[in-house]
Design an enzyme around this catalytic site. Structure first.
Site, PDB file in Angstrom:
ATOM      1  N   GLY A  16      37.785  40.272  27.780  1.00 37.06           N
ATOM      2  CA  GLY A  16      37.926  39.057  28.592  1.00 37.06           C
ATOM      3  C   GLY A  16      37.463  37.826  27.816  1.00 37.06           C
ATOM      4  O   GLY A  16      36.980  36.860  28.406  1.00 37.06           O
ATOM      5  N   TYR A 155      31.216  44.034  44.112  1.00 37.39           N
ATOM      6  CA  TYR A 155      30.805  43.345  42.881  1.00 37.39           C
ATOM      7  C   TYR A 155      29.331  43.633  42.586  1.00 37.39           C
ATOM      8  O   TYR A 155      28.966  43.993  41.467  1.00 37.39           O
ATOM      9  CB  TYR A 155      31.056  41.846  43.073  1.00 37.39           C
ATOM     10  N   LYS A 159      27.776  45.543  39.346  1.00 38.35           N
ATOM     11  CA  LYS A 159      26.902  44.863  38.385  1.00 38.35           C
ATOM     12  C   LYS A 159      25.499  45.478  38.367  1.00 38.35           C
ATOM     13  O   LYS A 159      24.806  45.426  37.357  1.00 38.35           O
ATOM     14  CB  LYS A 159      26.839  43.364  38.707  1.00 38.35           C
TER      15      LYS A 159
HETATM   16  P1  NDP Z   1      36.868  34.463  34.124  1.00 40.76           P
HETATM   17  O1  NDP Z   1      37.786  34.742  35.252  1.00 40.76           O
HETATM   18  O2  NDP Z   1      37.036  33.224  33.336  1.00 40.76           O
HETATM   19  O3  NDP Z   1      36.862  35.669  33.098  1.00 40.76           O
HETATM   20  C1  NDP Z   1      37.210  36.974  33.398  1.00 40.76           C
HETATM   21  C2  NDP Z   1      37.906  37.498  32.154  1.00 40.76           C
HETATM   22  O4  NDP Z   1      38.076  38.898  32.300  1.00 40.76           O
HETATM   23  C3  NDP Z   1      39.288  36.871  31.975  1.00 40.76           C
HETATM   24  O5  NDP Z   1      39.448  36.506  30.604  1.00 40.76           O
HETATM   25  C4  NDP Z   1      40.241  38.004  32.340  1.00 40.76           C
HETATM   26  O6  NDP Z   1      41.437  37.926  31.570  1.00 40.76           O
HETATM   27  C5  NDP Z   1      39.407  39.223  31.941  1.00 40.76           C
HETATM   28  N1  NDP Z   1      39.800  40.414  32.677  1.00 40.76           N
HETATM   29  C6  NDP Z   1      39.775  40.617  34.015  1.00 40.76           C
HETATM   30  N2  NDP Z   1      40.234  41.840  34.290  1.00 40.76           N
HETATM   31  C7  NDP Z   1      40.546  42.417  33.103  1.00 40.76           C
HETATM   32  C8  NDP Z   1      41.074  43.668  32.724  1.00 40.76           C
HETATM   33  N3  NDP Z   1      41.388  44.604  33.644  1.00 40.76           N
HETATM   34  N4  NDP Z   1      41.273  43.929  31.407  1.00 40.76           N
HETATM   35  C9  NDP Z   1      40.962  42.997  30.484  1.00 40.76           C
HETATM   36  N5  NDP Z   1      40.466  41.790  30.775  1.00 40.76           N
HETATM   37  C10 NDP Z   1      40.270  41.510  32.068  1.00 40.76           C
HETATM   38  O7  NDP Z   1      35.398  34.551  34.753  1.00 40.76           O
HETATM   39  P2  NDP Z   1      33.926  34.492  34.131  1.00 40.76           P
HETATM   40  O8  NDP Z   1      33.941  33.959  32.762  1.00 40.76           O
HETATM   41  O9  NDP Z   1      33.088  33.873  35.162  1.00 40.76           O
HETATM   42  O10 NDP Z   1      33.551  36.044  34.110  1.00 40.76           O
HETATM   43  C11 NDP Z   1      33.193  36.750  32.934  1.00 40.76           C
HETATM   44  C12 NDP Z   1      32.159  37.799  33.292  1.00 40.76           C
HETATM   45  O11 NDP Z   1      30.956  37.154  33.697  1.00 40.76           O
HETATM   46  C13 NDP Z   1      32.572  38.713  34.448  1.00 40.76           C
HETATM   47  O12 NDP Z   1      32.142  40.022  34.183  1.00 40.76           O
HETATM   48  C14 NDP Z   1      31.802  38.138  35.616  1.00 40.76           C
HETATM   49  O13 NDP Z   1      31.569  39.087  36.595  1.00 40.76           O
HETATM   50  C15 NDP Z   1      30.523  37.715  34.919  1.00 40.76           C
HETATM   51  N6  NDP Z   1      29.708  36.743  35.628  1.00 40.76           N
HETATM   52  C16 NDP Z   1      30.153  35.469  35.881  1.00 40.76           C
HETATM   53  C17 NDP Z   1      29.327  34.552  36.511  1.00 40.76           C
HETATM   54  C18 NDP Z   1      29.729  33.150  36.765  1.00 40.76           C
HETATM   55  O14 NDP Z   1      28.968  32.431  37.433  1.00 40.76           O
HETATM   56  N7  NDP Z   1      30.827  32.664  36.252  1.00 40.76           N
HETATM   57  C19 NDP Z   1      27.992  34.933  36.940  1.00 40.76           C
HETATM   58  C20 NDP Z   1      27.633  36.271  36.626  1.00 40.76           C
HETATM   59  C21 NDP Z   1      28.451  37.130  35.982  1.00 40.76           C
HETATM   60  P3  NDP Z   1      42.889  38.356  32.171  1.00 40.76           P
HETATM   61  O15 NDP Z   1      42.861  38.071  33.644  1.00 40.76           O
HETATM   62  O16 NDP Z   1      43.866  37.498  31.405  1.00 40.76           O
HETATM   63  O17 NDP Z   1      43.016  39.798  31.855  1.00 40.76           O
END
Ligand code: NDP
Length: 252
Positions: A16, A155, A159
Site C-alpha cells: 500500500g 478494524y 489491528k
Molecule cells: P490509504 O487508503 O491512503 O492507504 C491504504 C493503502 O492500502 C492504499 O495504497 C491501498 O491501495 C492499499 N491497499 C488496500 N487494500 C489492499 C490490498 N488488498 N492489497 C494491496 N494494497 C491494498 O490509507 P492510510 O494511509 O490511512 O492507511 C495506511 C495504513 O495505516 C492502513 O493499514 C491503516 O489501517 C493504517 N492507519 C491509518 C491511520 C490514519 O489515521 N490514516 C491511523 C492508524 C492506522 P489500493 O487500494 O490501490 O490497493
C-alpha cells in the site's frame, strides 16, 4: 560519524505504498538512501506515486489478499532490486459501522486484509530474512488497538491482532537478527482518514480535543518513525508497538 536512521543500500517492500501513510514511509526511506518497492492494486496510482518518488521507487501491482502471489512478488523484487531488508505491512482496509450491523463477511474481509495477509506475507519474507541473519518488519497498527473506539469492531480486532502477531514473531525470530515491531499511528491525514472524518465532524472534534499536540499527524510523521525502526539505529528494539500519535493515546 555514524549517521542515524541511515538506509543507504537497503531495500524495502512497502505494501500500500502508493498513497497516504505508505507513501509517506516510502518518501522518507528514499530520502535516507533506500530503494523502495511499493505495492497496491491500482497500477495508475502506483505509477503516479513513482513519478513523484523518483528512480529509487519501483512499483509492483499486487493484492495482499492473494496470498499465493506473495512468493512470486518477493522473488521478483529480490531479482530486480536486491535482497529485501525491510518489510512494511501498511496496506489496510477500514469498515466503519455499529458492531451489530457488521456482517461476518465484512468482518472477515477486514481481518483478511489487515491480519491474515500480513501473517502470510511476513511468513514468506521471514524465510528469506532469517537465513541472511538480518531484517526489519514493521506492522502498521492503530490507536484502535490501544483503546476502545466505537463502530470499528473488525478494524480494531484486526489491528489488535497485529500486536499479538508482532510480539509472537519477535519472540520466535529476533534471535536470528530479524526484528519485528509495530507502529500505532494516531490520526493521520490520509485519504482513508479524511473520507471518514468528512462524514463525522463530531468525531473529528473529539479526536483533536484528546490529542495533546492539537493537530492530526502527517504521513511523514509515520515515515520518520518507520525509518528509525527500519534502520540499524534501532538494532536492540524488537517486539514493541510505538505510538506515533501526538500524545492521543495518553490524552484526557
Ligand atoms: P490509504 O487508503 O491512503 O492507504 C491504504 C493503502 O492500502 C492504499 O495504497 C491501498 O491501495 C492499499 N491497499 C488496500 N487494500 C489492499 C490490498 N488488498 N492489497 C494491496 N494494497 C491494498 O490509507 P492510510 O494511509 O490511512 O492507511 C495506511 C495504513 O495505516 C492502513 O493499514 C491503516 O489501517 C493504517 N492507519 C491509518 C491511520 C490514519 O489515521 N490514516 C491511523 C492508524 C492506522 P489500493 O487500494 O490501490 O490497493
Amino acid at each position: 560519524m555514524e549517521q542515524i536512521n541511515n538506509l543507504t543500500n537497503k531495500v524495502a517492500l512497502i505494501t500500500g505504498g502508493g498513497t497516504g501513510i505508505g507513501f509517506g514511509v516510502a518518501e522518507q526511506f528514499i530520502k535516507l538512501g533506500a530503494k523502495v518497492a511499493i505495492t497496491g492494486r491500482s497500477k495508475d496510482v502506483l505509477q503516479a506515486s513513482k513519478e513523484t518518488l523518483g528512480p529509487n521507487c519501483f512499483l509492483f501491482v499486487n493484492d495482499v489478499t492473494m496470498k499465493d502471489t506473495h512468493e512470486l512478488l518477493v522473488a521478483n523484487i529480490e531479482d530486480s532490486i536486491g535482497p529485501i531488508d525491510i518489510l512494511v505491512n501498511n496496506a489496510g482496509k477500514h469498515c466503519k459501522k455499529p458492531s451489530l450491523e457488521t456482517t461476518d463477511s465484512e468482518f472477515q474481509a477486514v481481518i483478511d486484509t489487515n491480519l491474515t495477509s500480513v501473517f502470510a506475507l511476513t511468513r514468506t519474507m521471514l524465510k528469506y530474512m532469517i537465513p541472511r541473519g538480518k531484517g526489519s518488519v514493521i506492522n502498521i497498527s492503530s490507536m484502535a488497538a490501544l483503546y476502545g473506539i466505537t463502530e470499528v469492531v473488525a478494524y480494531s480486532s484486526s489491528k489488535t491482532g497485529l500486536l499479538g502477531l508482532t510480539r509472537t514473531l519477535a519472540s520466535e525470530y529476533s534471535q536470528y537478527g530479524v526484528r519485528i515491531n509495530a507502529i500505532a499511528p494516531g490520526f493521520i491525514e490520509s485519504k482513508m482518514f479524511l473520507n471518514i472524518m468528512e462524514k463525522d465532524p463530531a468525531r473529528r472534534r473529539r479526536i483533536l480535543e484528546r490529542t495533546p499536540a492539537r493537530r492530526f499527524g502527517k504521513p511523514s510523521d509515520i515515515g520518520k518513525a518507520a525509518a528509525f525502526l527500519a534502520s540499524d539505529s534501532s538494532a536492540y528494539i524488537t517486539g514493541i508497538c510505538l505510538p506515533v500519535d501526538g500524545g492521543n493515546a495518553i490524552g484526557f
